[in-house]
Design a protein around this motif. Structure first.
Motif, PDB file in Angstrom:
ATOM      1  N   GLU A 110       0.870  -1.049  -0.005  1.00 35.13           N
ATOM      2  CA  GLU A 110       0.059  -0.011  -0.097  1.00 35.13           C
ATOM      3  C   GLU A 110       0.847   1.137   0.098  1.00 35.13           C
ATOM      4  O   GLU A 110       1.905   1.252   0.551  1.00 35.13           O
ATOM      5  CB  GLU A 110      -0.883   0.042   1.337  1.00 35.13           C
ATOM      6  CG  GLU A 110      -1.992  -1.151   0.994  1.00 35.13           C
ATOM      7  CD  GLU A 110      -2.754  -1.273   2.366  1.00 35.13           C
ATOM      8  OE1 GLU A 110      -2.521  -0.660   3.381  1.00 35.13           O
ATOM      9  OE2 GLU A 110      -3.828  -2.015   2.239  1.00 35.13           O
ATOM     10  N   GLY A 111       0.189   2.351  -0.548  1.00 30.69           N
ATOM     11  CA  GLY A 111       1.029   3.692  -0.482  1.00 30.69           C
ATOM     12  C   GLY A 111       2.072   3.692  -1.385  1.00 30.69           C
ATOM     13  O   GLY A 111       2.685   4.682  -1.198  1.00 30.69           O
ATOM     14  N   ILE A 112       2.214   2.933  -2.326  1.00 24.62           N
ATOM     15  CA  ILE A 112       3.300   2.949  -3.292  1.00 24.62           C
ATOM     16  C   ILE A 112       3.062   3.732  -4.571  1.00 24.62           C
ATOM     17  O   ILE A 112       3.749   4.168  -5.446  1.00 24.62           O
ATOM     18  CB  ILE A 112       4.202   1.642  -3.493  1.00 24.62           C
ATOM     19  CG1 ILE A 112       3.001   0.861  -4.245  1.00 24.62           C
ATOM     20  CG2 ILE A 112       4.767   1.050  -2.357  1.00 24.62           C
ATOM     21  CD1 ILE A 112       3.869  -0.575  -4.707  1.00 24.62           C
ATOM     22  N   GLY A 125      -0.487  11.666  -3.610  1.00 22.77           N
ATOM     23  CA  GLY A 125      -1.011  10.933  -4.649  1.00 22.77           C
ATOM     24  C   GLY A 125      -2.301  11.448  -5.283  1.00 22.77           C
ATOM     25  O   GLY A 125      -3.131  11.535  -4.260  1.00 22.77           O
ATOM     26  N   ASP A 159       1.873   6.692  -7.324  1.00 25.36           N
ATOM     27  CA  ASP A 159       1.897   7.874  -7.338  1.00 25.36           C
ATOM     28  C   ASP A 159       0.517   8.281  -7.707  1.00 25.36           C
ATOM     29  O   ASP A 159       0.039   9.470  -7.442  1.00 25.36           O
ATOM     30  CB  ASP A 159       2.833   8.494  -8.229  1.00 25.36           C
ATOM     31  CG  ASP A 159       4.317   8.377  -7.866  1.00 25.36           C
ATOM     32  OD1 ASP A 159       4.729   8.801  -6.770  1.00 25.36           O
ATOM     33  OD2 ASP A 159       4.940   7.420  -8.478  1.00 25.36           O
ATOM     34  N   ARG A 164       0.135   7.152  -2.438  1.00 20.91           N
ATOM     35  CA  ARG A 164       1.044   7.570  -1.516  1.00 20.91           C
ATOM     36  C   ARG A 164       0.228   8.969  -1.174  1.00 20.91           C
ATOM     37  O   ARG A 164      -0.546   9.599  -1.680  1.00 20.91           O
ATOM     38  CB  ARG A 164       2.604   7.969  -2.159  1.00 20.91           C
ATOM     39  CG  ARG A 164       2.265   8.930  -3.139  1.00 20.91           C
ATOM     40  CD  ARG A 164       3.790   9.366  -3.660  1.00 20.91           C
ATOM     41  NE  ARG A 164       3.820  10.279  -4.450  1.00 20.91           N
ATOM     42  CZ  ARG A 164       3.597  11.352  -4.906  1.00 20.91           C
ATOM     43  NH1 ARG A 164       3.149  12.275  -3.803  1.00 20.91           N
ATOM     44  NH2 ARG A 164       3.715  11.994  -5.988  1.00 20.91           N
ATOM     45  N   ILE A 165       0.768   9.390   0.074  1.00 17.99           N
ATOM     46  CA  ILE A 165       0.370  10.910   0.597  1.00 17.99           C
ATOM     47  C   ILE A 165       0.530  11.696  -0.636  1.00 17.99           C
ATOM     48  O   ILE A 165       1.645  11.834  -1.068  1.00 17.99           O
ATOM     49  CB  ILE A 165       0.815  11.290   1.664  1.00 17.99           C
ATOM     50  CG1 ILE A 165       0.197  10.324   2.733  1.00 17.99           C
ATOM     51  CG2 ILE A 165       0.577  12.757   2.266  1.00 17.99           C
ATOM     52  CD1 ILE A 165       0.544  10.476   4.209  1.00 17.99           C
ATOM     53  N   LYS A 183      -4.759  12.476  -1.822  1.00 19.11           N
ATOM     54  CA  LYS A 183      -4.536  11.717  -0.582  1.00 19.11           C
ATOM     55  C   LYS A 183      -3.533  12.962   0.250  1.00 19.11           C
ATOM     56  O   LYS A 183      -2.766  13.189  -0.319  1.00 19.11           O
ATOM     57  CB  LYS A 183      -4.017  10.520  -0.570  1.00 19.11           C
ATOM     58  CG  LYS A 183      -3.658   9.652   0.677  1.00 19.11           C
ATOM     59  CD  LYS A 183      -3.285   8.259   0.427  1.00 19.11           C
ATOM     60  CE  LYS A 183      -2.917   7.639   1.624  1.00 19.11           C
ATOM     61  NZ  LYS A 183      -2.448   6.219   1.551  1.00 19.11           N
TER      62      LYS A 183
END
Ligand SMILES: O=C(O)CCC(=O)C(=O)O
Ligand SMILES: [Fe+2]
Length: 687
Positions: free
Chosen positions: A539-541, A575, A543, A572-573, A686
């Motif tokens: 998770e979070g990877i 993204g 863009d 990601r944050i 995000k």
């Protein structure tokens, strides 16, 4: 002595009886005379099953140049290893033997095995030898270039592991192995599934094999269906696998009206098994090197009588039976998947429940995983369940059916999988009242996943144009972005790599057949449900993500919200994600969408609309309800109603997507919401 290029001289030991965070693995690089200590991270421990993957990625000394190994070897000779366990990495599937045969081959060289352990769903095999000397002989003598054994197979990567690690790995995987083996338990087979091994003799098999080989090599494309996953020829009637039914609308012809006389001896043997003789035969050809397979399906109920017979030739194969969860709501893995080993020369008879209720499939793989066959090695070992890896050979199957007259209405007791009864079943549901989760899963499985698999080829042929505002969004992303296309379909956006051509797009979809199309086009994809992706990739990877025309296929609001949550978790944050759903409103500012404008009366299906039902939408008309079935029709063929494939949709009203996004809390900023050609669209970021 000669070493294979990638041969590792690595010895792994653990310092504990358990795998816990902070516990240590010691890697002795024997030839380099180096030792490294590596502690288990919490992540590895959390995902214990990923541990071995971590071993192979982290610890195999592939980065050690061969020249160094050679030099060390010459100076020091073979390392004295204090280990009798070898982990064979068969991820490239070099092994051409079934596990039992490998065992026998090794022992034929006077090298003795104590135990062999095939890991579930992993391409690793652990071999425990009786002594260290046996292990060394195996590794340094049997698998060096020029040895007899090396001719049979190539094992390039293998690692020595300590007894302690061996038993830890066994402990780790044994419960899963027990569960897998339980699926093969004959006592729990679907009702009315019958298998007769040795149904034909070796000589009869040889004759049918050469008959089949001749058919496929001499008949032209007029007679051979070149399916995506295999090839087939037909007698009596053509069986159309895109619709899983008898059809005279396909572009292949039957070879003959009658079943060929080469099968007469089989028909005689069927007499005691079935109430009437078959009048239809399909011969399927599964090429092992192409990983040929058959996706999960129920042969359409109304098209043939209540039994189907299939005779297997050439290769063993594992057939998977799945009963829809719908029936009992129990955990699918535990209760509803059964594995059935179809040996060559065996006969499979599916009647009643096995025929009408259970899906059957042959998975896409070069190797089947099945229970270890102790009778094949003339030895017994400590009592526990073991698996065997079994490579497939060329296989032919002869499927016999008795065709029903056109328009026949099936009256079986399994309406949820019956083409004659399904629609009336769903008509009982008004989805304006939320349905329960099992129903939702079943609805999506049958009217989204299965439908897309069945219509994949035709769907793909009609889905090539990119929507400009989607491409524009993708091109607006920073250079080097990693983008996930959730519900990528045939991959029409996977080629959009940004202005600099440096963005990297990965696709995911539920439909294996659509993914195969992506694969043929050279795109990178993986199979997943949009609700689970976080369990497959980190998770979070990403863009950015795009999710075009996907969420409207989910049957409840909670599931649609879950899909949005899953998208947000993946990026990601900072993204961004672009989401498209079909709009209830197909007219905006007095203008009709392209969908309405392309109305063509010949493609519509007339269907009664009733207020309280889940109705079938009339194509190219305005929506009357939010939850409905949208028919998929192969243009150019005259389809009767029960051959039309339906897709479930929840079409979104104005503000609905926005309201759903607002439920995601403050972690998401709604950048833009807009209407584009009959779709509601949102760009989110995000925070
Ligand atoms: O290959 C087999 O044994 C099964 C084929 C099958 O399911 C079918 O033809 O519908
Ligand atoms: Fe079938």
């Amino acid at each position: 002595m000669d070493l294979n290029e990638n041969m590792s001289i690595l010895n792994l030991e653990v310092d504990s009886d358990e795998i816990k965070e902070g516990k240590q693995i010691t890697c002795n690089y024997q030839l380099l005379q180096e030792t490294k200590h590596i502690k288990f991270s919490s992540k590895q421990v959390k995902k214990e099953r990923k541990l071995l993957l971590a071993f192979s990625q982290k610890f195999l000394p592939l980065d050690i140049p061969t020249s160094i190994i050679d030099e060390k070897l010459q100076k020091n000779g073979l390392p004295q290893l204090n280990c009798r366990n070898v982990l064979i990495d068969n991820r490239n599937l070099q092994l051409k033997f079934q596990t039992e045969t490998l065992w026998n081959h090794i022992e034929a060289q006077n090298v003795f095995i104590e135990d062999m352990f095939v890991m579930p769903n992993k391409k690793y095999i652990l071999v425990q030898f009786q002594t260290n000397v046996d292990a060394q002989k195996f590794k340094y003598d049997l698998f060096t270039d020029g040895s007899d054994f090396h001719e049979f197979t190539r094992i390039e990567l293998s690692v020595f592991i300590s007894d302690k690690l061996f038993s830890l790995i066994v402990k780790l995987f044994q419960p899963e192995i027990d569960r897998l083996i339980e699926r093969f338990n004959k006592n729990a087979y679907p009702d009315r599934l019958d298998i007769r091994e040795n149904f034909i003799t070796v000589e009869e098999e040889r004759r049918l094999l050469s008959f089949s080989e001749q058919l496929f090599s001499t008949y032209s494309d007029q007679y051979v269906s070149h399916l995506k996953n295999r090839e087939s020829v037909h007698y009596g009637h053509v069986f159309d696998y895109t619709l899983n039914t008898i059809s005279d609308q396909t572009n292949v012809s039957i070879i003959d009206n009658n079943i060929p006389e080469e099968c007469n001896f089989l028909l005689k043997r069927f007499v005691d098994l079935i109430p009437e003789l078959p009048d239809q035969l399909t011969i399927n050809r599964y090429r092992s090197n192409m990983q040929d397979h058959i996706p999960p399906h129920v042969d359409t109920h109304s098209m043939c009588t209540e039994w189907i017979i299939s005779v297997s030739l050439g290769s063993d194969v594992v057939m998977q039976f799945t009963k829809p969860r719908f029936d009992d709501g129990k955990d699918e893995n535990e209760y509803t998947t059964k594995m059935v080993l179809l040996r060559n020369r065996s006969m499979l008879l599916m009647c009643d429940e096995a025929r009408y209720r259970w899906c059957h499939a042959i998975q896409q793989t070069g190797f089947d995983i099945r229970p270890f066959d102790w009778s094949a090695i003339n030895q017994t070992r400590a009592h526990r369940n073991r698996l065997s890896l079994s490579p497939r050979d060329l296989r032919y199957s002869f499927t016999f059916r008795k065709v029903r007259p056109p328009g026949y209405q099936c009256k079986c007791s399994y309406p949820e999988s019956c083409d004659s009864q399904t629609i009336s079943l769903y008509k009982k549901n008004d989805l304006s009242k939320e349905i329960d989760v099992d129903k939702a899963i079943q609805l999506e499985k049958e009217f989204v996943h299965q439908t897309y698999d069945q219509i994949a080829e035709h769907f793909s042929a009609t889905r090539y144009g990119q929507w400009p505002s989607v491409t524009q969004f993708m091109n607006s992303l920073p250079t080097g972005s990693l983008i996930l296309d959730i519900g990528c379909g045939n991959g029409k956006y996977l080629s959009v790599r940004g202005e600099s051509n440096c963005n990297y797009v990965i696709g995911t979809d539920c439909s294996r057949n659509l993914l195969n199309i992506c694969m043929d086009r050279g795109f990178e994809t993986f199979q997943d449900n949009c609700l689970n992706i976080g369990t497959t990739v980190r998770e979070g990877i990403f863009d950015a993500a795009i999710c075009i025309a996907v969420i409207h296929h989910l049957a409840t609001e909670e599931r649609r919200l879950d899909a949005l949550r899953s998208i947000v978790r993946l990026i990601r944050i900072g993204g961004r994600a672009l989401i498209y759903v079909w709009a209830f409103e197909q007219k905006r500012d007095g203008l009709a969408s392209k969908y309405l404008k392309s109305a063509n009366s010949s493609t519509t299906i007339e269907k009664d609309e009733s207020k309280e039902t889940l109705s079938i939408h009339k194509n190219r008309t305005e929506f009357k309800k939010q939850d409905l079935f949208v028919p998929w029709k192969k243009s150019g063929t005259k389809m009767v109603e029960n051959q039309t494939k339906l897709r479930f949709y929840h079409v979104f009203r104005e503000n609905e997507l926005e309201n759903l996004i607002r439920k995601l809390s403050d972690s998401v900023k709604l950048e833009q919401i807009y209407y584009d050609q009959g779709n509601w669209c949102a760009i989110i970021q995000k925070c």
